[in-house]
Write a protein that holds these residues in place. Structure first.
Motif, short mmCIF file in Angstrom:
data_model
loop_
_atom_site.label_atom_id
_atom_site.label_comp_id
_atom_site.label_asym_id
_atom_site.label_seq_id
_atom_site.Cartn_x
_atom_site.Cartn_y
_atom_site.Cartn_z
N ILE A 154 4.58 -9.29 6.17
CA ILE A 154 5.29 -8.79 4.97
C ILE A 154 5.70 -9.98 4.10
O ILE A 154 5.60 -9.93 2.86
CB ILE A 154 6.51 -7.95 5.37
CG1 ILE A 154 6.05 -6.66 6.05
CG2 ILE A 154 7.40 -7.64 4.15
CD1 ILE A 154 7.17 -5.80 6.62
N ASP A 182 9.53 1.38 1.53
CA ASP A 182 9.13 1.73 2.90
C ASP A 182 10.16 1.31 3.95
O ASP A 182 10.26 1.96 4.99
CB ASP A 182 7.79 1.08 3.25
CG ASP A 182 6.62 1.85 2.66
OD1 ASP A 182 6.85 2.98 2.17
OD2 ASP A 182 5.49 1.34 2.68
N ARG A 202 4.51 3.08 -7.74
CA ARG A 202 3.52 3.69 -6.84
C ARG A 202 2.26 2.84 -6.74
O ARG A 202 1.69 2.69 -5.66
CB ARG A 202 3.21 5.11 -7.31
CG ARG A 202 4.40 6.04 -7.21
CD ARG A 202 4.10 7.41 -7.78
NE ARG A 202 3.20 8.16 -6.91
CZ ARG A 202 3.57 8.73 -5.78
NH1 ARG A 202 4.82 8.64 -5.38
NH2 ARG A 202 2.72 9.40 -5.04
N LEU A 204 3.22 -0.19 -4.67
CA LEU A 204 3.45 0.20 -3.29
C LEU A 204 2.12 0.40 -2.56
O LEU A 204 1.93 -0.07 -1.43
CB LEU A 204 4.27 1.50 -3.23
CG LEU A 204 4.52 2.07 -1.84
CD1 LEU A 204 5.39 1.12 -1.01
CD2 LEU A 204 5.19 3.45 -1.93
N HIS A 205 1.20 1.09 -3.23
CA HIS A 205 -0.12 1.34 -2.63
C HIS A 205 -0.83 0.02 -2.34
O HIS A 205 -1.37 -0.19 -1.24
CB HIS A 205 -0.93 2.20 -3.59
CG HIS A 205 -2.26 2.63 -3.05
ND1 HIS A 205 -2.42 3.16 -1.79
CD2 HIS A 205 -3.50 2.62 -3.61
CE1 HIS A 205 -3.71 3.45 -1.59
NE2 HIS A 205 -4.38 3.12 -2.69
N ARG A 233 0.88 -1.86 0.58
CA ARG A 233 0.52 -1.31 1.89
C ARG A 233 -0.91 -1.71 2.26
O ARG A 233 -1.18 -2.06 3.43
CB ARG A 233 0.62 0.22 1.86
CG ARG A 233 2.04 0.75 1.79
CD ARG A 233 2.01 2.23 1.48
NE ARG A 233 3.31 2.88 1.58
CZ ARG A 233 3.50 4.17 1.27
NH1 ARG A 233 2.49 4.91 0.83
NH2 ARG A 233 4.70 4.70 1.39
N GLN A 234 -1.82 -1.65 1.30
CA GLN A 234 -3.21 -2.03 1.57
C GLN A 234 -3.29 -3.51 1.97
O GLN A 234 -4.00 -3.89 2.89
CB GLN A 234 -4.07 -1.78 0.33
CG GLN A 234 -4.28 -0.32 0.01
CD GLN A 234 -5.11 -0.13 -1.25
OE1 GLN A 234 -4.68 -0.49 -2.34
NE2 GLN A 234 -6.30 0.40 -1.10
N LEU A 253 -0.83 -5.35 3.22
CA LEU A 253 -0.22 -5.55 4.53
C LEU A 253 -1.16 -5.10 5.64
O LEU A 253 -1.28 -5.76 6.68
CB LEU A 253 1.11 -4.77 4.62
CG LEU A 253 1.87 -4.87 5.93
CD1 LEU A 253 2.17 -6.33 6.30
CD2 LEU A 253 3.18 -4.07 5.86
N LYS A 254 -1.86 -4.01 5.40
CA LYS A 254 -2.86 -3.55 6.38
C LYS A 254 -3.92 -4.62 6.60
O LYS A 254 -4.31 -4.91 7.74
CB LYS A 254 -3.52 -2.25 5.89
CG LYS A 254 -4.63 -1.77 6.78
CD LYS A 254 -5.63 -0.93 6.00
CE LYS A 254 -6.99 -0.93 6.65
NZ LYS A 254 -7.70 -2.21 6.62
N LEU A 289 -2.51 -7.39 8.67
CA LEU A 289 -2.40 -6.98 10.08
C LEU A 289 -3.78 -6.93 10.72
O LEU A 289 -3.94 -7.27 11.90
CB LEU A 289 -1.71 -5.61 10.18
CG LEU A 289 -0.23 -5.61 9.79
CD1 LEU A 289 0.31 -4.17 9.76
CD2 LEU A 289 0.59 -6.44 10.76
#
Lengths: 85, 258
Positions: free
Chosen positions: B199, B214, B235, B238-239, B242-243, B245-246, B249
């Motif tokens: 993050i 989140d 939005r 945020l999208h 998240r993408q 961060l994915k 990971l």
């Protein structure tokens, strides 16, 4: 629906904001596309992992209580008028 | 600064602007109800052995003062009232700062900054919001300011972390699953730290949106107000956050092909 369109719907899907029609198309594509099914699964898991990892941070702190030193620091700074600077 | 509804917000506008970062200000309510959080905070305080009732400064005080009484006394310059406020609300504020900052030192600094800001602007607290909610918004702001001022060392480009598609719109993402389940990841301290480090690698604005939406679970409108974005902008970011961060990971958690 192609993969790009599917992925762009993920944020709405994650918040339950897809219309019935969009949800049907979304699920149909997911069922047919292994890449998108995997991507969606990881996308949603990313949200859960981030939340859980951050919310568990307090568990890792040696003391759950607020350090006395911090309390004193705040009160001393306030008392000395440092906060007015 | 846009106030959505004056009947709900008593945010100390001027102190945050004076702190030099108006865009980091936040007026949002926490996801949890005010009453629930205030009750929890007061309950925590009741169990705190270092409550001011036990300290030298207020040995004569046998009954816990209400928030309303404390606000009035802080305004009058009563130092023991300040101590009550700190001891009552610092646990919850420190938890928030720790969740957002991934650094104990920064979290402590943010809480200190938040209390000093609150005491400085206590006159702007009109009592229409709960004291705990008002302090929550201030500490979130202080944490956002910390994030902005933090020297970035390993921030990644968002574009490098978004999925790629072929000409016909087919996803090029690899489909290997992650090597650990949710529970396996979250039960390991090292893995929780890895997630938080990922993050931290997000570009600043994306990280802030992700943390507020989140992690702190503010609504889209509340995040938009806090970061001075449109709801649609929140939005979109945020999208992407998240993408990204994915993808980060993925680099650590993807199973190697057999």
């Amino acid at each position: 629906m192609n993969c790009c369109e599917f992925v762009e719907l993920l944020v709405d899907f994650s918040e339950g904001q897809l219309s019935e029609d969009s949800l049907a198309k979304f699920e149909s594509h997911r069922d047919a596309c292994q890449h998108c099914a995997g991507y969606a699964s990881k996308y949603l898991e990313t949200i859960r992992l981030g939340r859980a990892a951050c919310h568990r941070v307090s568990d890792e702190t040696p003391s759950q209580q607020v350090p006395e030193q911090l309390v004193r620091r705040i009160l001393d700074a306030h008392d000395s008028g440092e906060f007015l600077a | 600064m846009r106030l959505k509804d004056d009947s709900h917000y008593d945010f100390p506008v001027t102190d945050l602007h004076a702190a030099g970062d108006s865009s980091a200000s936040i007026e949002a309510e926490p996801a949890e109800s005010d009453d629930a959080k205030d009750n929890a905070a007061q309950s925590d305080a009741a169990q705190t052995p270092n409550s001011p009732t036990c300290s030298e400064s207020s040995t004569e005080e046998s009954v816990e003062p209400t928030d309303e009484q404390l606000v009035a006394r802080v305004r009058d310059g009563d130092q023991s009232a300040c101590e009550w406020v700190v001891r009552r609300y610092a646990p919850r504020m420190l938890s928030t700062a720790r969740r957002m900052l991934n650094s104990e030192a920064d979290a402590l600094d943010a809480v200190q900054d938040a209390f000093l800001s609150a005491f400085r602007t206590i006159d702007s607290f009109e009592g229409r919001a709960q004291l705990g909610s008002w302090l929550y918004r201030i500490v979130v702001n202080a944490a956002l300011m910390k994030l902005r001022r933090r020297r970035r060392r390993k921030e990644r480009s968002i574009e490098d972390l978004l999925p790629t598609y072929s000409d016909n719109g087919t996803l090029s993402d690899h489909i290997q699953s992650w090597r650990l389940t949710h529970d396996e990841t979250i039960e390991t301290r090292e893995m929780r730290q890895l997630v938080r480090n990922c993050i931290d690698e997000l570009p600043e604005l994306y990280r802030a949106v992700l943390l507020l939406r989140d992690i702190e679970e503010l609504s889209t409108d509340e995040v938009a107000d806090a970061l001075e974005l449109t709801p649609a902008g929140v939005r979109t970011r945020l999208h992407r956050a998240r993408q990204a961060l994915k993808s980060l990971l993925d680099e650590h958690m993807t199973e190697l092909p057999a």
